[in-house]
Scaffold this motif. Structure first.
Motif, PDB file in Angstrom:
ATOM      1  N   UNK A 150       0.827  -1.211   0.000  1.00 46.92           N
ATOM      2  CA  UNK A 150       0.000   0.000   0.000  1.00 46.92           C
ATOM      3  C   UNK A 150       0.862   1.263   0.000  1.00 46.92           C
ATOM      4  N   UNK A 151       1.891   1.275   0.843  1.00 40.38           N
ATOM      5  CA  UNK A 151       2.759   2.446   0.925  1.00 40.38           C
ATOM      6  C   UNK A 151       3.497   2.708  -0.385  1.00 40.38           C
ATOM      7  N   UNK A 182       8.961  17.670  -9.839  1.00 40.91           N
ATOM      8  CA  UNK A 182       7.828  18.154  -9.066  1.00 40.91           C
ATOM      9  C   UNK A 182       6.531  17.522  -9.522  1.00 40.91           C
ATOM     10  N   UNK A 183       6.370  17.348 -10.827  1.00 38.92           N
ATOM     11  CA  UNK A 183       5.153  16.747 -11.352  1.00 38.92           C
ATOM     12  C   UNK A 183       4.998  15.303 -10.907  1.00 38.92           C
ATOM     13  N   UNK A 184       6.117  14.566 -10.910  1.00 37.95           N
ATOM     14  CA  UNK A 184       6.062  13.175 -10.476  1.00 37.95           C
ATOM     15  C   UNK A 184       5.691  13.077  -9.010  1.00 37.95           C
ATOM     16  N   UNK A 185       6.264  13.962  -8.185  1.00 38.44           N
ATOM     17  CA  UNK A 185       5.939  13.963  -6.751  1.00 38.44           C
ATOM     18  C   UNK A 185       4.458  14.256  -6.542  1.00 38.44           C
ATOM     19  N   UNK A 186       3.894  15.161  -7.352  1.00 37.23           N
ATOM     20  CA  UNK A 186       2.471  15.491  -7.199  1.00 37.23           C
ATOM     21  C   UNK A 186       1.601  14.303  -7.602  1.00 37.23           C
ATOM     22  N   UNK A 187       2.026  13.577  -8.653  1.00 37.96           N
ATOM     23  CA  UNK A 187       1.246  12.418  -9.103  1.00 37.96           C
ATOM     24  C   UNK A 187       1.268  11.310  -8.063  1.00 37.96           C
ATOM     25  N   UNK A 188       2.390  11.165  -7.357  1.00 41.22           N
ATOM     26  CA  UNK A 188       2.523  10.099  -6.376  1.00 41.22           C
ATOM     27  C   UNK A 188       1.846  10.435  -5.070  1.00 41.22           C
ATOM     28  N   UNK A 227       3.458   5.848  -3.816  1.00 38.39           N
ATOM     29  CA  UNK A 227       4.570   6.558  -4.443  1.00 38.39           C
ATOM     30  C   UNK A 227       4.851   6.026  -5.851  1.00 38.39           C
ATOM     31  N   UNK A 228       3.824   5.419  -6.448  1.00 41.98           N
ATOM     32  CA  UNK A 228       3.905   5.041  -7.850  1.00 41.98           C
ATOM     33  C   UNK A 228       4.520   3.694  -8.146  1.00 41.98           C
TER      34      UNK A 228
END
Length: 275
Positions: free
Chosen positions: A145-146, A269-275, A150-151
């Motif tokens: 789950x964790x 930054x975009x990847x962090x927002x998606x995750x 984070x993708x």
């Protein structure tokens, strides 16, 4: 609680199983103390099914015969592979002290660098499975789950036979992490006695990590990496939670260090927002 009982509970909890299978599982759980004295024909009569249906049900659990099933039920019941809390009645104040000692013991004796290679492989491998039985299954599910948050998509089957089938067919692009504090999951004299886990692991092409307290697991040639975990009172749930949290925090920390030289900081930054 033992492996066989857990598998029967999983049958009941799965609404996609047939009514016949769920009825057999319910009867076996309700009468588990008397099963060893029953013949297959008596069980079939008591559950209003045919002998062939009982045989098919037992094989669906990964056990070859009803006599093996009865032996497995007794064997795994006597092994008591679960936490100390389930094995005995403990005074609450004593229990509080034990929990504190268990967590402290883990943090004082576990070398966190032991999980660095595992975290690296989480990034490296395109296919990942995280498995555990009994209490260890809780840790496997939480880590899954964790990581998904984070993708990183991982597989974590609850059904033991599904786990074994996955292990057997896994290719070299697959990473398998097995939580087994006792080591019984991967030992030849453990679950292999009835479920042939040894054969499944030997035939797998995946990279296999085992997280355990059993030093003997390090001697197994079909296990690629072993993470030894210090245990004081066999209160596995608390040590397991600490370990899962540590692995995930290591994963987050490594993610923070990933650089994207061709795209600049915006893609990060975009990847962090998606995750």
């Amino acid at each position: 609680m033992n492996l066989v009982t857990t598998m029967l509970i999983n049958v009941i909890n799965n609404s996609h199983n047939s009514v016949v299978d769920r009825d057999i599982a319910k009867y076996l759980i309700a009468n588990h103390e008397n099963i060893n004295s029953l013949s297959i024909s008596e069980l079939a009569k008591n559950t209003n099914v045919s002998i062939s249906q009982v045989s098919r049900f037992v094989r669906s659990l990964g056990i070859e015969s009803f006599s093996d099933f009865k032996e497995a039920l007794v064997y795994h019941g006597e092994q008591k592979r679960h936490t100390g809390l389930q094995r005995e009645i403990i005074d609450y104040r004593v229990y509080q002290k034990m929990v504190t000692e268990e967590i402290t013991y883990f943090y004082q004796n576990f070398d966190e660098s032991r999980v660095d290679k595992l975290v690296y492989d989480f990034y490296k491998y395109p296919k990942i499975a995280i498995f555990g039985i009994l209490n260890s299954d809780n840790g496997a599910k939480e880590l899954q789950y964790n990581l998904i948050g984070w993708g990183k998509i991982c597989i974590s089957y609850t059904n033991f036979q599904d786990q074994l089938d996955f292990i057997k067919s896994a290719d070299s692009n697959t990473l398998i992490v097995i939580f087994s504090f006792s080591g019984s999951y991967v030992m030849k004299n453990g679950y292999s006695r009835f479920y042939h886990t040894y054969d499944y692991l030997k035939s797998s092409k995946a990279k296999v990590y085992v997280i355990t307290k059993n030093n003997l697991v390090q001697e197994l040639e079909y296990v690629n990496e072993v993470i030894l975990v210090p245990i004081k009172h066999d209160l596995y749930n608390y040590t397991l939670q600490c370990l899962v949290d540590l692995i995930f925090m290591k994963y987050q920390k490594k993610f923070d260090k990933i650089e994207f030289p061709f795209f600049g900081n915006n893609i990060y930054l975009n990847i962090r927002m998606l995750c």
